[in-house]
Design a protein around this motif. Structure first.
Motif, PDB file in Angstrom:
ATOM      1  N   ARG A 142     124.987 -10.897-134.216  1.00  0.00           N
ATOM      2  CA  ARG A 142     126.253 -11.208-134.894  1.00  0.00           C
ATOM      3  C   ARG A 142     127.282 -11.792-133.918  1.00  0.00           C
ATOM      4  O   ARG A 142     128.452 -11.930-134.251  1.00  0.00           O
ATOM      5  CB  ARG A 142     126.800  -9.936-135.551  1.00  0.00           C
ATOM      6  N   ARG A 143     126.800 -12.100-132.700  1.00  0.00           N
ATOM      7  CA  ARG A 143     127.600 -12.767-131.672  1.00  0.00           C
ATOM      8  C   ARG A 143     128.848 -11.957-131.275  1.00  0.00           C
ATOM      9  O   ARG A 143     129.897 -12.515-130.970  1.00  0.00           O
ATOM     10  CB  ARG A 143     128.008 -14.181-132.133  1.00  0.00           C
ATOM     11  N   LEU A 144     128.679 -10.640-131.269  1.00  0.00           N
ATOM     12  CA  LEU A 144     129.767  -9.775-130.825  1.00  0.00           C
ATOM     13  C   LEU A 144     129.667  -9.586-129.321  1.00  0.00           C
ATOM     14  O   LEU A 144     128.579  -9.523-128.746  1.00  0.00           O
ATOM     15  CB  LEU A 144     129.693  -8.425-131.540  1.00  0.00           C
ATOM     16  N   ASP A 145     130.802  -9.473-128.680  1.00  0.00           N
ATOM     17  CA  ASP A 145     130.833  -9.358-127.223  1.00  0.00           C
ATOM     18  C   ASP A 145     130.850  -7.885-126.826  1.00  0.00           C
ATOM     19  O   ASP A 145     131.669  -7.106-127.311  1.00  0.00           O
ATOM     20  CB  ASP A 145     132.086 -10.054-126.675  1.00  0.00           C
ATOM     21  N   PHE A 146     129.923  -7.488-125.963  1.00  0.00           N
ATOM     22  CA  PHE A 146     129.893  -6.114-125.459  1.00  0.00           C
ATOM     23  C   PHE A 146     129.122  -6.082-124.144  1.00  0.00           C
ATOM     24  O   PHE A 146     128.362  -7.003-123.819  1.00  0.00           O
ATOM     25  CB  PHE A 146     129.249  -5.160-126.472  1.00  0.00           C
TER      26      PHE A 146
ATOM     27  N   LEU B 253     126.523   3.598-137.988  1.00  0.00           N
ATOM     28  CA  LEU B 253     126.644   3.411-136.539  1.00  0.00           C
ATOM     29  C   LEU B 253     126.908   1.948-136.214  1.00  0.00           C
ATOM     30  O   LEU B 253     127.806   1.623-135.420  1.00  0.00           O
ATOM     31  CB  LEU B 253     125.372   3.889-135.832  1.00  0.00           C
ATOM     32  N   CYS B 254     126.146   1.062-136.828  1.00  0.00           N
ATOM     33  CA  CYS B 254     126.307  -0.372-136.566  1.00  0.00           C
ATOM     34  C   CYS B 254     127.713  -0.834-136.964  1.00  0.00           C
ATOM     35  O   CYS B 254     128.363  -1.588-136.229  1.00  0.00           O
ATOM     36  CB  CYS B 254     125.239  -1.161-137.322  1.00  0.00           C
ATOM     37  N   LYS B 255     128.191  -0.368-138.101  1.00  0.00           N
ATOM     38  CA  LYS B 255     129.526  -0.759-138.564  1.00  0.00           C
ATOM     39  C   LYS B 255     130.608  -0.256-137.607  1.00  0.00           C
ATOM     40  O   LYS B 255     131.562  -0.986-137.278  1.00  0.00           O
ATOM     41  CB  LYS B 255     129.751  -0.206-139.967  1.00  0.00           C
TER      42      LYS B 255
ATOM     43  N   CYS C 190     133.681  -3.285-131.088  1.00  0.00           N
ATOM     44  CA  CYS C 190     133.487  -4.523-130.318  1.00  0.00           C
ATOM     45  C   CYS C 190     134.610  -5.519-130.600  1.00  0.00           C
ATOM     46  O   CYS C 190     135.064  -6.244-129.703  1.00  0.00           O
ATOM     47  CB  CYS C 190     132.137  -5.152-130.657  1.00  0.00           C
ATOM     48  N   ARG C 191     135.048  -5.566-131.843  1.00  0.00           N
ATOM     49  CA  ARG C 191     136.107  -6.496-132.220  1.00  0.00           C
ATOM     50  C   ARG C 191     137.486  -5.998-131.790  1.00  0.00           C
ATOM     51  O   ARG C 191     138.381  -6.805-131.545  1.00  0.00           O
ATOM     52  CB  ARG C 191     136.069  -6.718-133.737  1.00  0.00           C
ATOM     53  N   ARG C 192     137.624  -4.664-131.701  1.00  0.00           N
ATOM     54  CA  ARG C 192     138.902  -4.076-131.300  1.00  0.00           C
ATOM     55  C   ARG C 192     138.673  -3.024-130.217  1.00  0.00           C
ATOM     56  O   ARG C 192     138.843  -1.822-130.459  1.00  0.00           O
ATOM     57  CB  ARG C 192     139.588  -3.441-132.515  1.00  0.00           C
ATOM     58  N   PRO C 193     138.256  -3.426-129.005  1.00  0.00           N
ATOM     59  CA  PRO C 193     137.998  -2.431-127.948  1.00  0.00           C
ATOM     60  C   PRO C 193     139.236  -1.630-127.567  1.00  0.00           C
ATOM     61  O   PRO C 193     139.123  -0.527-127.042  1.00  0.00           O
ATOM     62  CB  PRO C 193     137.499  -3.284-126.776  1.00  0.00           C
TER      63      PRO C 193
END
Length: 344
Positions: free
Chosen positions: A200-204, A300-302, A308-311
């Motif tokens: 989903r191209r999320l940054d982590f 968990l994924c949600k 990831c979107r709001r660290p």
């Protein structure tokens, strides 16, 4: 191995599997009480459970000052005190880091009856039976009846009623050790969730810490390849300071355990400032409020996707767990009372 404190030792500590949390507890007790210590290396667990009692019966020296015997449930205490009647007279304290009645196996047919049976016998000859969590105690006691039904006939009855009055819950004193990677921690769920975040191209960034024992799960090398650009740390770190540094730099800690009777590593991470996500099962609801629990892989994924979107949410959050209540300073008096010579 046998060692002894300088003063006349009142307590005999016996550990058949001297590694990990078992070692840390023995070392901590040895630092704080007058004791003798007898151990075997943390290798070949199944053989330790089967044969350690005979070994210790030949290697534990007779000591007239001993008043208390403390051991973990890896040891068949029933065999030891039968082989060494001089030890039978001591106050016998049995400590459960985990129990074999509900320890996960891939198929129930694979469960070796003898290990759980040995733990039940050890409870019957003990004066005090200590569990590191209420979940550990309740799951053990509630499973005894069904476990004994595996015996084809002439089954003993009401063993849980004999054992329950001896039982107490005393949390493990957290000491910030390294952690291990094992099949019972469900790495498949953990890595499959991270791979979804990547898709989903999320940054982590990812740190997977701990020793790798024999036969690691197959998913580890594949996950390492697929998640390579996200990985900051992988494997065993050379020092406790390095380990704590990684925890202090992390924002979120995740457990996908299929088995956990206490959860030292999660508490260590929370102590270092990580936001926890744990299964709504096992010991976790006993320690963590509901806001840190998930019930399905999708949940968990949600949750991870949102973080990831709001660290900043994890970074600003103050976790509602008082880790100091699991420290040695908070638990010391209860352990000292436990290891006092008076019988219950």
């Amino acid at each position: 191995m046998q060692s002894e404190s300088s003063a006349a030792p009142g307590v005999l500590l016996v550990e058949a599997f001297y590694g990990g949390s078992h070692k840390q507890l023995i070392d901590l007790l040895q630092e704080n009480i007058s004791c003798s210590v007898c151990t075997l290396p943390a290798k070949k667990w199944h053989w330790r459970a089967r044969t350690a009692a005979l070994h210790f019966s030949q290697t534990i020296t007779t000591c007239p000052s001993h008043r208390v015997l403390f051991c973990s449930s890896v040891l068949n205490l029933c065999e030891l005190v039968a082989l060494r009647p001089d030890l039978a007279r001591l106050k016998k304290v049995l400590y459960f880091h985990e129990n074999q009645l509900v320890y996960p196996v891939r198929k129930d047919q694979e469960r070796d009856f003898q290990y759980g049976y040995n733990q039940i016998l050890s409870c019957l000859v003990s004066d005090v039976v200590v569990f590191n969590s209420a979940f550990n105690m309740d799951s053990f006691l509630s499973s005894i009846s069904s476990f004994m039904k595996k015996i084809p006939d002439h089954r003993p009855k009401d063993l849980d009623q004999l054992i329950r009055p001896k039982c107490v819950v005393l949390y493990y004193p957290v000491q910030f050790p390294d952690v291990s990677r094992e099949h019972d921690k469900d790495p498949e769920l953990f890595f499959s969730t991270l791979i979804k975040l990547k898709e989903r191209r999320l940054d982590f960034h990812l740190s997977v810490l701990g020793e790798t024992f024999t036969d690691p799960p197959e998913i580890f090398p594949e996950a390492r390849r697929l998640l390579d650009r996200h990985i900051l740390n992988w494997g065993f770190l050379p020092s406790k300071d390095d380990y704590l540094k990684v925890l202090c730099e992390a924002d979120v800690v995740v457990s996908t355990a299929k088995h956990e009777f206490f959860g030292v590593a999660m508490l260590e991470a929370v102590h270092c400032g990580c936001y926890p996500l744990c299964p709504n099962a096992l010991v976790y609801p006993e320690i963590f409020p509901a806001e840190y629990l998930y019930s399905t892989p999708e949940q968990l994924c949600k949750r991870l996707q949102s973080l990831c979107r709001r660290p900043d949410v994890a970074r600003r959050h103050v976790v509602k767990v008082d880790t100091s209540s699991f420290s040695w300073s908070s638990l010391k008096e209860r352990y000292e009372t436990l290891l006092a010579a008076q019988r219950p």
